[in-house]
Design an enzyme around this catalytic site. Structure first.
Site, mmCIF file in Angstrom:
data_model
loop_
_atom_site.group_PDB
_atom_site.id
_atom_site.type_symbol
_atom_site.label_atom_id
_atom_site.label_comp_id
_atom_site.label_asym_id
_atom_site.label_seq_id
_atom_site.Cartn_x
_atom_site.Cartn_y
_atom_site.Cartn_z
ATOM 1 N N HIS A 252 0.853 -1.191 0.000
ATOM 2 C CA HIS A 252 0.000 0.000 0.000
ATOM 3 C C HIS A 252 0.883 1.233 0.000
ATOM 4 O O HIS A 252 1.965 1.222 0.573
ATOM 5 C CB HIS A 252 -0.918 0.013 1.239
ATOM 6 C CG HIS A 252 -2.050 0.973 1.104
ATOM 7 N ND1 HIS A 252 -1.935 2.305 1.436
ATOM 8 C CD2 HIS A 252 -3.310 0.793 0.648
ATOM 9 C CE1 HIS A 252 -3.093 2.896 1.184
ATOM 10 N NE2 HIS A 252 -3.931 2.013 0.710
ATOM 11 N N GLU A 319 -7.837 -4.910 -0.492
ATOM 12 C CA GLU A 319 -8.384 -5.763 -1.553
ATOM 13 C C GLU A 319 -8.301 -7.249 -1.234
ATOM 14 O O GLU A 319 -9.053 -8.040 -1.780
ATOM 15 C CB GLU A 319 -7.641 -5.490 -2.874
ATOM 16 C CG GLU A 319 -7.541 -4.042 -3.262
ATOM 17 C CD GLU A 319 -8.854 -3.451 -3.726
ATOM 18 O OE1 GLU A 319 -9.908 -3.919 -3.248
ATOM 19 O OE2 GLU A 319 -8.819 -2.529 -4.541
HETATM 20 N N1 COA Z 1 4.000 -7.338 -5.095
HETATM 21 C C1 COA Z 1 5.305 -7.335 -5.408
HETATM 22 N N2 COA Z 1 6.114 -6.286 -5.258
HETATM 23 C C2 COA Z 1 5.586 -5.173 -4.760
HETATM 24 C C3 COA Z 1 4.231 -5.089 -4.388
HETATM 25 C C4 COA Z 1 3.429 -6.226 -4.582
HETATM 26 N N3 COA Z 1 2.134 -6.225 -4.266
HETATM 27 N N4 COA Z 1 3.969 -3.855 -3.933
HETATM 28 C C5 COA Z 1 5.111 -3.176 -4.014
HETATM 29 N N5 COA Z 1 6.090 -3.966 -4.527
HETATM 30 C C6 COA Z 1 7.491 -3.626 -4.739
HETATM 31 C C7 COA Z 1 7.618 -2.676 -5.931
HETATM 32 O O1 COA Z 1 7.773 -3.402 -7.130
HETATM 33 C C8 COA Z 1 8.841 -1.884 -5.568
HETATM 34 O O2 COA Z 1 9.976 -2.669 -5.899
HETATM 35 P P1 COA Z 1 11.351 -1.977 -6.432
HETATM 36 O O3 COA Z 1 11.747 -1.023 -5.352
HETATM 37 O O4 COA Z 1 12.243 -3.136 -6.618
HETATM 38 O O5 COA Z 1 10.952 -1.287 -7.693
HETATM 39 C C9 COA Z 1 8.763 -1.802 -4.046
HETATM 40 O O6 COA Z 1 7.939 -2.887 -3.617
HETATM 41 C C10 COA Z 1 8.170 -0.511 -3.561
HETATM 42 O O7 COA Z 1 6.903 -0.380 -4.151
HETATM 43 P P2 COA Z 1 6.298 0.987 -4.625
HETATM 44 O O8 COA Z 1 5.979 0.880 -6.091
HETATM 45 O O9 COA Z 1 7.103 2.129 -4.190
HETATM 46 O O10 COA Z 1 4.990 1.027 -3.793
HETATM 47 P P3 COA Z 1 3.807 1.992 -4.094
HETATM 48 O O11 COA Z 1 3.549 2.738 -2.856
HETATM 49 O O12 COA Z 1 3.989 2.811 -5.282
HETATM 50 O O13 COA Z 1 2.688 0.950 -4.455
HETATM 51 C C11 COA Z 1 0.792 -0.322 -4.589
HETATM 52 C C12 COA Z 1 1.557 0.681 -3.763
HETATM 53 C C13 COA Z 1 -0.540 -0.595 -3.915
HETATM 54 C C14 COA Z 1 0.519 0.259 -5.986
HETATM 55 C C15 COA Z 1 1.613 -1.630 -4.710
HETATM 56 O O14 COA Z 1 1.903 -2.138 -3.431
HETATM 57 C C16 COA Z 1 0.924 -2.668 -5.578
HETATM 58 O O15 COA Z 1 1.063 -2.635 -6.802
HETATM 59 N N6 COA Z 1 0.174 -3.643 -4.952
HETATM 60 C C17 COA Z 1 -0.520 -4.643 -5.715
HETATM 61 C C18 COA Z 1 -1.829 -4.104 -6.288
HETATM 62 C C19 COA Z 1 -2.874 -3.913 -5.212
HETATM 63 O O16 COA Z 1 -3.082 -4.745 -4.346
HETATM 64 N N7 COA Z 1 -3.562 -2.767 -5.316
HETATM 65 C C20 COA Z 1 -4.581 -2.406 -4.373
HETATM 66 C C21 COA Z 1 -4.119 -1.254 -3.532
HETATM 67 S S1 COA Z 1 -5.224 -0.884 -2.232
#
Ligand code: COA
Length: 374
Positions: A252, A319
């Protein structure tokens, strides 16, 4: 854009690309504490609201906080559902689009009768339910004005709408009704800030919610639970990460601990299972089996992500257990994001109102990194 515009853009360093930590609005509507895992909606803790409040009450409180109080929201919403249902035939080309979110977006944008906030709020469950039944070649079911919003949605879908299930869906809608400046709410506020109308602002929010990084994750969460059933979840999860895919329902932007809404939905599921177990054949055994399996997958995903990202806690988000709760109510997985929209629409409308009252256009800047003409 001409050169004068370019000169006007600030020369400052670009902010992080996802605007994390950037405060762009004051709000009275909800508060998220990502370190402590706390969510406050309309001044009350989400877990307390989920136990005690109806969706209508929370929507009423959000709108009142935004400065747009509505008297008798329950009756007004029932009237809005009836008015929306009267337009189903005229909207059928939109409602039968194959993707439920495309259908919801198209019908919402097209609706001629839904220009004010309450009309839109009342219309969403009607569009989602009618669209689903039309796509399946079934007759649509008219809303029942004696039912609450949550219960009427189940009724219009033709699903069991007893008080246990209605209460579980109410807990869901209340819990997702608002969540600070998430991507769809921000999208709604940007459009509202231009002076555009409610329907256009909600259409923007629906577009943002559709994305898998925001509201589009719960369907894929169920696919993951299906794929890992009876096997070792870790091997499956590792293969996903090796393929460069994210684990849906994990991580998140704000929470550094487990999403508080995951706890709320787990409790709602446990209560539903208890209530349904009194009647044989109602699916309570399946709820328990799914819940236990989900906890194993969550644990495996958490461990694996902690190994890969030791400095970045990636825990279950809203989710993950949304998927189980909506599945337990027999809502098809293709409707999960649209069901999320029915709840979040209350927050969107309140934020639109709050934004309008600022009278201020949201217009950030970009740092130009292209070449300039000689
Ligand atoms: N699965 C695998 N890797 C994940 C991940 C996940 N669910 N969530 C984050 N990461 C990884 C990213 O790839 C990133 O890796 P890197 O540093 O090697 O590039 C690292 O963790 C940091 O993630 P970041 O993109 O900075 O987090 P964010 O704050 O931008 O993303 C979300 C938040 C929700 C978009 C992300 O966690 C995600 O895509 N989750 C899955 C989709 C989901 O469940 N969405 C519903 C949200 S309520």
């Amino acid at each position: 854009m001409n050169l004068n515009d370019l000169q006007a853009e600030p020369r400052a360093e670009a902010r992080p690309s996802g605007l994390e930590g950037v405060v762009v609005a004051d709000t009275k509507l909800s508060h998220v504490d990502g370190e402590r895992g706390e969510l406050v909606i309309a001044g009350a803790r989400a877990e307390v609201l989920a136990e005690s409040a109806e969706f209508e009450t929370v929507a009423e409180q959000l709108l009142a906080l935004a400065g747009a109080p509505v008297v008798g929201l329950r009756a007004a919403l029932a009237r809005a559902r009836a008015a929306a249902y009267a337009t189903v035939a005229e909207l059928s080309a939109c409602l039968t689009l194959p993707d439920a979110m495309d259908a919801l977006l198209a019908a919402t944008a097209r609706a001629s009768s839904g220009r004010d906030a309450l009309s839109v709020l009342g219309a969403l469950p009607v569009y989602v339910a009618a669209g689903e039944r039309l796509r399946r070649g079934q007759r649509t079911i008219a809303p029942d004005p004696t039912l609450r919003h949550a219960q009427d949605f189940l009724h219009m879908l033709g699903l069991s709408a007893d008080s246990a299930r209605a209460r579980a869906l109410d807990a869901y809608l209340v819990t997702v009704s608002d969540h600070s400046l998430n991507a769809s709410t921000f999208a709604a506020r940007v459009v509202a800030s231009t002076g555009s109308d409610v329907v256009a602002s909600i259409a923007a929010a629906l577009g943002a919610l559709k994305g898998p990084l925001h509201g589009g994750a719960p369907g894929p969460v169920l696919d993951m639970l299906d794929a890992t059933r009876g096997g070792d979840p870790r091997a499956w999860l590792e293969a996903e990460l090796r393929a460069g895919r994210r684990i849906m329902g994990m991580g998140h932007r704000i929470y550094r601990v487990r999403d508080p809404r995951a706890f709320v939905f787990e409790r709602a599921l446990a209560r539903l299972e208890r209530e349904l177990s009194a009647e044989p054949g109602t699916g309570s055994a399946r709820i328990l089996e799914r819940l236990n399996h989900a906890r194993r997958v969550e644990q495996a995903a958490e461990t694996l992500l902690a190994e890969r990202h030791p400095g970045r806690p990636l825990r279950a988000n809203v989710e993950f257990y949304t998927a189980l709760l909506l599945e337990a109510l027999a809502i098809p997985r293709t409707l999960f994001t649209a069901t999320f929209a029915i709840g979040r629409c209350a927050g969107w409308l309140a934020h639109i109102e709050e934004q309008r009252r600022t009278g201020r256009l949201i217009r950030p800047a970009a740092r130009y990194i292209g070449s300039l003409p000689a």
